[in-house]
Write a protein that holds these residues in place. Sequence first.
Motif, mmCIF file in Angstrom:
data_model
loop_
_atom_site.group_PDB
_atom_site.id
_atom_site.type_symbol
_atom_site.label_atom_id
_atom_site.label_comp_id
_atom_site.label_asym_id
_atom_site.label_seq_id
_atom_site.Cartn_x
_atom_site.Cartn_y
_atom_site.Cartn_z
ATOM 1 N N LEU A 282 0.833 -1.204 0.000
ATOM 2 C CA LEU A 282 0.000 0.000 0.000
ATOM 3 C C LEU A 282 0.868 1.254 0.000
ATOM 4 O O LEU A 282 1.684 1.444 0.899
ATOM 5 N N PRO A 283 0.733 2.125 -1.003
ATOM 6 C CA PRO A 283 1.513 3.374 -0.987
ATOM 7 C C PRO A 283 0.982 4.322 0.078
ATOM 8 O O PRO A 283 -0.233 4.506 0.214
ATOM 9 N N PHE A 284 1.888 4.900 0.851
ATOM 10 C CA PHE A 284 1.501 5.860 1.883
ATOM 11 C C PHE A 284 2.735 6.684 2.226
ATOM 12 O O PHE A 284 3.613 6.227 2.957
ATOM 13 N N PRO A 285 2.837 7.899 1.682
ATOM 14 C CA PRO A 285 4.057 8.693 1.868
ATOM 15 C C PRO A 285 4.226 9.166 3.310
ATOM 16 O O PRO A 285 3.283 9.666 3.928
ATOM 17 N N VAL A 286 5.445 9.010 3.828
ATOM 18 C CA VAL A 286 5.786 9.448 5.183
ATOM 19 C C VAL A 286 7.113 10.191 5.115
ATOM 20 O O VAL A 286 8.108 9.649 4.620
ATOM 21 N N VAL A 287 7.140 11.423 5.594
ATOM 22 C CA VAL A 287 8.358 12.236 5.582
ATOM 23 C C VAL A 287 8.624 12.760 6.981
ATOM 24 O O VAL A 287 7.734 13.319 7.630
ATOM 25 N N PHE A 288 9.843 12.555 7.483
ATOM 26 C CA PHE A 288 10.312 13.180 8.720
ATOM 27 C C PHE A 288 11.092 14.427 8.313
ATOM 28 O O PHE A 288 11.988 14.346 7.457
ATOM 29 N N THR A 289 10.805 15.555 8.922
ATOM 30 C CA THR A 289 11.499 16.778 8.511
ATOM 31 C C THR A 289 11.666 17.763 9.653
ATOM 32 O O THR A 289 10.895 17.774 10.611
ATOM 33 N N GLY A 290 12.706 18.599 9.527
ATOM 34 C CA GLY A 290 12.983 19.632 10.514
ATOM 35 C C GLY A 290 14.073 20.547 9.998
ATOM 36 O O GLY A 290 14.561 20.401 8.869
ATOM 37 N N LYS A 316 10.152 2.735 5.520
ATOM 38 C CA LYS A 316 8.798 3.247 5.366
ATOM 39 C C LYS A 316 8.734 4.770 5.376
ATOM 40 O O LYS A 316 7.665 5.348 5.155
ATOM 41 N N TYR A 317 9.840 5.441 5.659
ATOM 42 C CA TYR A 317 9.820 6.899 5.703
ATOM 43 C C TYR A 317 11.064 7.469 5.026
ATOM 44 O O TYR A 317 12.065 6.787 4.829
ATOM 45 N N GLU A 318 10.978 8.752 4.697
ATOM 46 C CA GLU A 318 12.097 9.511 4.128
ATOM 47 C C GLU A 318 12.402 10.666 5.070
ATOM 48 O O GLU A 318 11.489 11.298 5.601
ATOM 49 N N ILE A 319 13.676 10.931 5.297
ATOM 50 C CA ILE A 319 14.081 12.063 6.130
ATOM 51 C C ILE A 319 14.574 13.185 5.220
ATOM 52 O O ILE A 319 15.488 12.983 4.418
ATOM 53 N N ILE A 320 13.944 14.347 5.319
ATOM 54 C CA ILE A 320 14.337 15.520 4.525
ATOM 55 C C ILE A 320 14.604 16.667 5.485
ATOM 56 O O ILE A 320 13.714 17.072 6.238
ATOM 57 N N ARG A 326 11.005 20.725 -1.058
ATOM 58 C CA ARG A 326 11.205 19.307 -1.383
ATOM 59 C C ARG A 326 10.248 18.422 -0.590
ATOM 60 O O ARG A 326 9.742 17.414 -1.103
ATOM 61 N N VAL A 327 9.989 18.784 0.661
ATOM 62 C CA VAL A 327 9.035 18.020 1.469
ATOM 63 C C VAL A 327 7.662 18.043 0.810
ATOM 64 O O VAL A 327 7.000 17.009 0.656
ATOM 65 N N ALA A 328 7.213 19.231 0.407
ATOM 66 C CA ALA A 328 5.897 19.367 -0.215
ATOM 67 C C ALA A 328 5.834 18.633 -1.550
ATOM 68 O O ALA A 328 4.816 18.009 -1.882
ATOM 69 N N GLN A 329 6.922 18.688 -2.305
ATOM 70 C CA GLN A 329 6.960 17.978 -3.584
ATOM 71 C C GLN A 329 6.873 16.469 -3.374
ATOM 72 O O GLN A 329 6.153 15.765 -4.096
ATOM 73 N N ALA A 330 7.612 15.970 -2.379
ATOM 74 C CA ALA A 330 7.582 14.538 -2.074
ATOM 75 C C ALA A 330 6.181 14.112 -1.639
ATOM 76 O O ALA A 330 5.695 13.040 -2.026
ATOM 77 N N MET A 331 5.524 14.958 -0.853
ATOM 78 C CA MET A 331 4.185 14.626 -0.387
ATOM 79 C C MET A 331 3.180 14.663 -1.543
ATOM 80 O O MET A 331 2.323 13.783 -1.661
ATOM 81 N N LYS A 332 3.289 15.673 -2.396
ATOM 82 C CA LYS A 332 2.398 15.764 -3.556
ATOM 83 C C LYS A 332 2.562 14.544 -4.460
ATOM 84 O O LYS A 332 1.566 13.952 -4.918
ATOM 85 N N LYS A 333 3.799 14.146 -4.705
ATOM 86 C CA LYS A 333 4.075 12.975 -5.548
ATOM 87 C C LYS A 333 3.530 11.703 -4.895
ATOM 88 O O LYS A 333 2.910 10.864 -5.551
ATOM 89 N N GLY A 334 3.765 11.566 -3.586
ATOM 90 C CA GLY A 334 3.293 10.376 -2.877
ATOM 91 C C GLY A 334 1.782 10.278 -2.860
ATOM 92 O O GLY A 334 1.213 9.174 -3.011
ATOM 93 N N ILE A 335 1.097 11.405 -2.690
ATOM 94 C CA ILE A 335 -0.365 11.395 -2.670
ATOM 95 C C ILE A 335 -0.924 11.062 -4.051
ATOM 96 O O ILE A 335 -1.968 10.399 -4.170
ATOM 97 N N LYS A 336 -0.223 11.484 -5.091
ATOM 98 C CA LYS A 336 -0.642 11.113 -6.446
ATOM 99 C C LYS A 336 -0.570 9.598 -6.620
ATOM 100 O O LYS A 336 -1.448 8.988 -7.254
ATOM 101 N N GLU A 337 0.456 8.970 -6.064
ATOM 102 C CA GLU A 337 0.580 7.505 -6.117
ATOM 103 C C GLU A 337 -0.549 6.839 -5.337
ATOM 104 O O GLU A 337 -1.069 5.795 -5.742
ATOM 105 N N VAL A 338 -0.922 7.434 -4.201
ATOM 106 C CA VAL A 338 -2.054 6.929 -3.422
ATOM 107 C C VAL A 338 -3.331 6.991 -4.252
ATOM 108 O O VAL A 338 -4.117 6.038 -4.303
ATOM 109 N N GLU A 339 -3.533 8.113 -4.929
ATOM 110 C CA GLU A 339 -4.725 8.283 -5.771
ATOM 111 C C GLU A 339 -4.778 7.241 -6.875
ATOM 112 O O GLU A 339 -5.822 6.600 -7.112
#
Length: 460
Positions: A282-290, A316-320, A326-339
Amino acid sequence: MQEPTTNALVSPEGSLEILSNYEVSRLKDRSEGGLYRLFRQCALAVLNTGVETDDCKTLMESHADFDVRLVPQPRGLKLELVNAPAHAFVDGEMLRAIREHLFSVLRDIIYSNTIPQSLSGFRRDNSEDLTNLVFHILRNAGVLEAGRQPDLVVCWGGHSISHAEYQYSKEIGHQLGLRGLSIITGCGPGAMKGPMKGATIGHAKQRVKNGRYIGMTEPGIIGAEAPNPIVNELVIMPDIEKRLEAFIRCGHGVIVFPGGVGTAEEILYLLGILLHPDNADLPFPVVFTGTRENSEYFEMIDKFIRTALGDAAASKYEIIIDDPARVAQAMKKGIKEVETFRRAMQDAYYFNWMLKIDAVFQLPFEPDHDNMRALELHRDQPVHLIAANLRKAFSGIVAGNVKESGIRRIQEKGPFEIAGDPSLIKPLEAMLEQFVAQNRMKLPGSTAYSPCYRIVSGTA
């Protein structure tokens, strides 16, 4: 100094204008089985929207003379508030957002405590029934929108964060808003408020008129994390387990900011679910960021996860670090995969039915001294169950830190004891020590932190 208070008669705003006689009697019932105390506690928390506190017990005690009463009217219902915090009003009128939240509290408390009786054959220990309950509560609250494309980003992180960390979370929200994404958080201050505030600017720039800022909470935590002023949809789930399931079922991706034990609980809950064999594809984007200054924090979190759960969990996660765009781009791309995946599998966009959640993540955990001492913190179990039991340990510490019931237990019996396999306990202890050293246990300016837990040698 005593905070100014006011009395008021408030009309409904947004939902639940009429109640049955049965519902009214339950809300007025001040006995152990009644709903009065629960409603009063949540109503008081909502009236403190925008006030930063993390001590539910102190909040309740400082407003001991507050009361809320139901006033039936020929054309519906009103609430009479006695000694309500004056900052919830402007020129004698309650702020509209707070009025909406107040009746959301009423809606969710009534529904959560009546729907199990109306669901045919509902069983409180059955996984499918518990998921259906989460679905019904979210649908009743208007969270599930059938015609909407996936766009909900869950943002987790600490309420006790530095100004720089808050600004970074706000810039992340800004970048998400510029890409038309909406926000779900735990509804409180800090990293829960920052992304919402940033998203409002991003949405304004893109003329997004239907941006969503969903606050998901539960009765035990709302007093410690009152809704921030940006929340435009408030949902109160019955307990922490259903709150966490609601995040994952209706969200389309998760961003994690630095935080304390509550954030660690959320991370372990999420990873425990994603590690279940049935969820492998199941695709589900997870990003740790700070910020750049947070790099050591995430090295600590990553090290703990790899030690406790293995490298499979870390996959299961990416650290940015320090890159909001880049965080927003990764999330947008991941949500497109979910869709794309959900369309192919004919699964709903608005609720992740395909996600397998083991009952151990759904059944309410009562953090008392016996249950905390008896936690199964050992290696002789599947990795997703190790995550589940570590999650319970953090849940107990959250209760001891900020929940009224947990604080009272600690005052009466002393710190919770946590024991288990040294290969799990030692990394846990080291991370807790770092949380304390980094002031991630209490809000800035609070009194010195006194641990509500004690790590003991030997297994339970």
